[in-house]
Design a protein around this motif. Structure first.
Motif, PDB file in Angstrom:
ATOM      1  N   ALA A  54      -0.520  -1.009   6.693  1.00  0.00           N
ATOM      2  CA  ALA A  54      -0.600   0.339   7.244  1.00  0.00           C
ATOM      3  C   ALA A  54       0.274   0.525   8.475  1.00  0.00           C
ATOM      4  CB  ALA A  54      -2.059   0.660   7.586  1.00  0.00           C
ATOM      5  N   THR A  55       0.362  -0.490   9.303  1.00  0.00           N
ATOM      6  CA  THR A  55       1.166  -0.380  10.531  1.00  0.00           C
ATOM      7  C   THR A  55       2.627  -0.139  10.204  1.00  0.00           C
ATOM      8  OG1 THR A  55      -0.367  -1.818  11.724  1.00  0.00           O
ATOM      9  CG2 THR A  55       1.840  -1.540  12.653  1.00  0.00           C
ATOM     10  N   THR A  56       3.162  -0.908   9.251  1.00  0.00           N
ATOM     11  CA  THR A  56       4.558  -0.732   8.848  1.00  0.00           C
ATOM     12  C   THR A  56       4.771   0.645   8.243  1.00  0.00           C
ATOM     13  OG1 THR A  56       4.743  -3.104   8.441  1.00  0.00           O
ATOM     14  CG2 THR A  56       6.432  -1.694   7.470  1.00  0.00           C
ATOM     15  N   ALA A  57       3.812   1.085   7.427  1.00  0.00           N
ATOM     16  CA  ALA A  57       3.921   2.413   6.810  1.00  0.00           C
ATOM     17  C   ALA A  57       3.914   3.506   7.872  1.00  0.00           C
ATOM     18  CB  ALA A  57       2.774   2.619   5.826  1.00  0.00           C
ATOM     19  N   ILE A 114       0.845  -1.189   0.000  1.00  0.00           N
ATOM     20  CA  ILE A 114       0.000   0.000   0.000  1.00  0.00           C
ATOM     21  C   ILE A 114       0.881   1.240   0.000  1.00  0.00           C
ATOM     22  CG2 ILE A 114      -1.835  -1.173   1.285  1.00  0.00           C
ATOM     23  CD1 ILE A 114      -0.931   0.594   3.712  1.00  0.00           C
ATOM     24  N   ILE A 115       0.311   2.332  -0.463  1.00  0.00           N
ATOM     25  CA  ILE A 115       0.957   3.640  -0.326  1.00  0.00           C
ATOM     26  C   ILE A 115       0.133   4.411   0.696  1.00  0.00           C
ATOM     27  CG2 ILE A 115       1.639   5.776  -1.459  1.00  0.00           C
ATOM     28  CD1 ILE A 115       1.817   4.174  -4.079  1.00  0.00           C
ATOM     29  N   TYR A 116       0.715   4.652   1.852  1.00  0.00           N
ATOM     30  CA  TYR A 116       0.007   5.291   2.964  1.00  0.00           C
ATOM     31  C   TYR A 116       0.572   6.699   3.137  1.00  0.00           C
ATOM     32  CZ  TYR A 116      -1.795   6.006   7.704  1.00  0.00           C
ATOM     33  OH  TYR A 116      -2.432   6.497   8.816  1.00  0.00           O
ATOM     34  N   SER A 117      -0.324   7.672   3.250  1.00  0.00           N
ATOM     35  CA  SER A 117       0.126   9.061   3.352  1.00  0.00           C
ATOM     36  C   SER A 117      -0.432   9.745   4.591  1.00  0.00           C
ATOM     37  CB  SER A 117      -0.307   9.854   2.108  1.00  0.00           C
ATOM     38  OG  SER A 117       0.306   9.357   0.948  1.00  0.00           O
ATOM     39  N   ARG A 118       0.353  10.673   5.098  1.00  0.00           N
ATOM     40  CA  ARG A 118      -0.078  11.531   6.198  1.00  0.00           C
ATOM     41  C   ARG A 118       0.220  12.963   5.796  1.00  0.00           C
ATOM     42  NH1 ARG A 118      -1.951  11.568  11.223  1.00  0.00           N
ATOM     43  NH2 ARG A 118      -0.990  12.778  12.903  1.00  0.00           N
ATOM     44  N   SER A 119      -0.744  13.840   5.993  1.00  0.00           N
ATOM     45  CA  SER A 119      -0.605  15.234   5.575  1.00  0.00           C
ATOM     46  C   SER A 119      -0.454  16.127   6.797  1.00  0.00           C
ATOM     47  CB  SER A 119      -1.836  15.654   4.762  1.00  0.00           C
ATOM     48  OG  SER A 119      -1.719  16.993   4.334  1.00  0.00           O
ATOM     49  N   LEU A 120       0.700  16.791   6.912  1.00  0.00           N
ATOM     50  CA  LEU A 120       0.943  17.744   7.998  1.00  0.00           C
ATOM     51  C   LEU A 120       0.549  19.137   7.528  1.00  0.00           C
ATOM     52  CD1 LEU A 120       4.448  16.549   9.268  1.00  0.00           C
ATOM     53  CD2 LEU A 120       2.185  15.578   9.706  1.00  0.00           C
ATOM     54  N   LYS A 121      -0.108  19.896   8.390  1.00  0.00           N
ATOM     55  CA  LYS A 121      -0.652  21.197   7.995  1.00  0.00           C
ATOM     56  C   LYS A 121       0.023  22.340   8.761  1.00  0.00           C
ATOM     57  CE  LYS A 121      -5.205  19.274   6.894  1.00  0.00           C
ATOM     58  NZ  LYS A 121      -6.670  19.397   7.130  1.00  0.00           N
ATOM     59  N   PHE A 122       0.237  23.445   8.039  1.00  0.00           N
ATOM     60  CA  PHE A 122       0.973  24.577   8.596  1.00  0.00           C
ATOM     61  C   PHE A 122       0.258  25.876   8.243  1.00  0.00           C
ATOM     62  CE2 PHE A 122       3.646  21.066   7.478  1.00  0.00           C
ATOM     63  CZ  PHE A 122       4.492  20.895   8.558  1.00  0.00           C
ATOM     64  N   TRP A 123       0.325  26.830   9.153  1.00  0.00           N
ATOM     65  CA  TRP A 123      -0.226  28.160   8.904  1.00  0.00           C
ATOM     66  C   TRP A 123       0.768  29.195   9.399  1.00  0.00           C
ATOM     67  CZ3 TRP A 123      -4.571  29.378   6.197  1.00  0.00           C
ATOM     68  CH2 TRP A 123      -4.903  30.739   6.147  1.00  0.00           C
ATOM     69  N   GLY A 124       0.889  30.281   8.621  1.00  0.00           N
ATOM     70  CA  GLY A 124       1.783  31.369   9.017  1.00  0.00           C
ATOM     71  C   GLY A 124       3.151  31.290   8.387  1.00  0.00           C
TER      72      GLY A 124
END
Length: 416
Positions: free
Chosen positions: A229-232, A178-188
């Motif tokens: 997913a756990t390994t990712a 699988i290709i598992y992604s996490r998106s970190l969000k930033f402001w400023g």
């Protein structure tokens, strides 16, 4: 080994219909660990569709089509695919029976034009459509190339994908990773500034890190390829920790977090409350806060104070300061925040006043100038000046104003 998505329909090119099918398929391919590097939208034109097929067939092993499977003359996907590969169309009796039955269940008679939907390339397998009349196909016109076709109706395509296409792909050996992604969000912080800070992470092989911007915020997408997913997640976790440390307070959340939801969590955890006073945002700040389930635990209400009489009468803004500094000023923003805080009896008061445009700007106070007021515990009051620029449209300036107000409150809550 990769896949390509081809969405067929002139209505997509004209912008009459939002192309949500491409987004869905891209997400689904990632879950199966099937990379895809190209997406194409092409109108209902057989020659242009053939050109797209020729390019795709030369560089991928899976081609996924959506659209162009209906009964009308401009639905040309199947016949164009068959013509490109030099294979005749044949009428499938099982499809005829299925369409006839569906029409009968709706107390209707199948029209002759619907027989067109039963024509599929010789040798292709049916990709059943449980709800609609347009079936798809699964076809391997030559070794090493598999073609899927789906109708353009999203609900039909989603079900066909999960019930038939995914099991087929897994039976062929796809979907082992699988290709598992996490998106970190930033402001400023701007995209280029953030990319410069984290440049050492932008060329990692697995997981990968990529910056992108939208709606005033910046995101870092961390993607890992793994067997599960756990390994990712284990691959992503240390990189995420390092990126968050580098970004500091500019980082505000991940994935489904919003500035409003993060502020809400902080207020709820501290047992504190919030009220708002809005001038240029027209209730947008209150709306964003109340979109969060459970917001009534910490958000008590607000005042939309467009006219100065409301600022004076409800919020207690000094009329002399309005005359001297104007409604769009740090002084008035601070008084609005303090006024709504004291009148509603909340821990925090947050205000926004500015010029959203397209008119109303001057040389000294241009469109896009916004002041944010923040009154906190102990009656401490602060203000923040934002310049969002005259080239942005009214709705976007209002959106940026709301987000900037929430972000300043978030930072204040974290820095105590």
């Amino acid at each position: 080994m990769s896949a390509e998505i081809i969405c067929v329909g002139t209505e997509l090119l004209l912008g009459d219909i939002l192309n949500s099918n491409a987004q869905f398929l891209a997400q689904q391919l990632a879950q199966l660990g099937i990379p895809h590097y190209y997406q194409t939208v092409v109108g209902d034109n057989p020659e242009r569709l053939k050109q797209v097929i020729e390019i795709a067939a030369s560089r991928v092993q899976i081609i996924i089509f959506t659209g162009g499977l209906g009964p009308t003359p401009d639905d040309l996907t199947c016949e164009t695919i068959a013509d490109f590969f030099g294979v005749p169309l044949v009428e499938n009796v099982d499809i005829i029976e299925d369409i006839t039955q569906k029409f009968s269940q709706r107390s209707r008679v199948m029209s002759h034009s619907n027989r067109k939907q039963a024509l599929i390339p010789q040798g292709a397998e049916i990709l059943p459509n449980p709800t609609g009349t347009a079936p798809g196909i699964i076809w391997q016109p030559r070794p090493g190339l598999t073609i899927f076709t789906f109708p353009g109706v999203p609900s039909e395509m989603h079900r066909m994908w999960s019930e038939t296409a995914v099991p087929f792909l897994k039976s062929q050996g796809w979907g082992k990773e699988i290709i598992y992604s996490r998106s970190l969000k930033f402001w400023g912080i701007g995209e280029s500034a953030l990319a410069e800070k984290v440049s050492a992470y932008l060329n990692l092989p697995n997981p990968t890190v990529a910056p992108y911007a939208g709606k005033g915020e910046v995101r870092l997408r961390i993607s890992a390829k793994a067997s599960n997913a756990t390994t990712a997640e284990d691959l992503i976790a240390p990189i995420e920790k390092q990126l968050r440390e580098i970004a500091g307070l500019d980082y505000y959340g991940a994935d489904d977090d919003t500035l409003a939801s993060v502020v809400g969590k902080l207020l709820h955890l501290s047992g504190e409350t919030l009220s708002v006073a809005e001038s240029c945002t027209g209730g947008g700040l209150g709306q964003m806060l109340t979109e969060i389930s459970g917001s009534s635990n910490y958000f008590w209400g607000g005042v939309i104070s467009y006219d100065n009489s409301v600022k004076i009468g409800l919020l207690g803004v000094n009329p002399e300061d309005l005359d001297r500094f104007g409604a769009v000023s740090a002084t008035v923003a601070e008084q609005m925040a303090f006024g709504v805080k004291t009148r509603l009896g909340t821990t925090w008061g947050l205000s926004v006043t500015g010029i959203a445009g397209p008119t109303g700007g001057t040389d000294t106070k241009p469109v896009g100038l916004v002041y944010i007021g923040l009154a906190g515990p102990g009656n401490e009051v602060k203000s923040y000046e934002c310049k969002f620029g005259t080239i942005r449209n009214r709705s976007f300036i209002r959106h940026l104003s709301v987000c900037a107000a929430l972000d300043n409150l978030r930072r204040s809550l974290l820095m105590r």
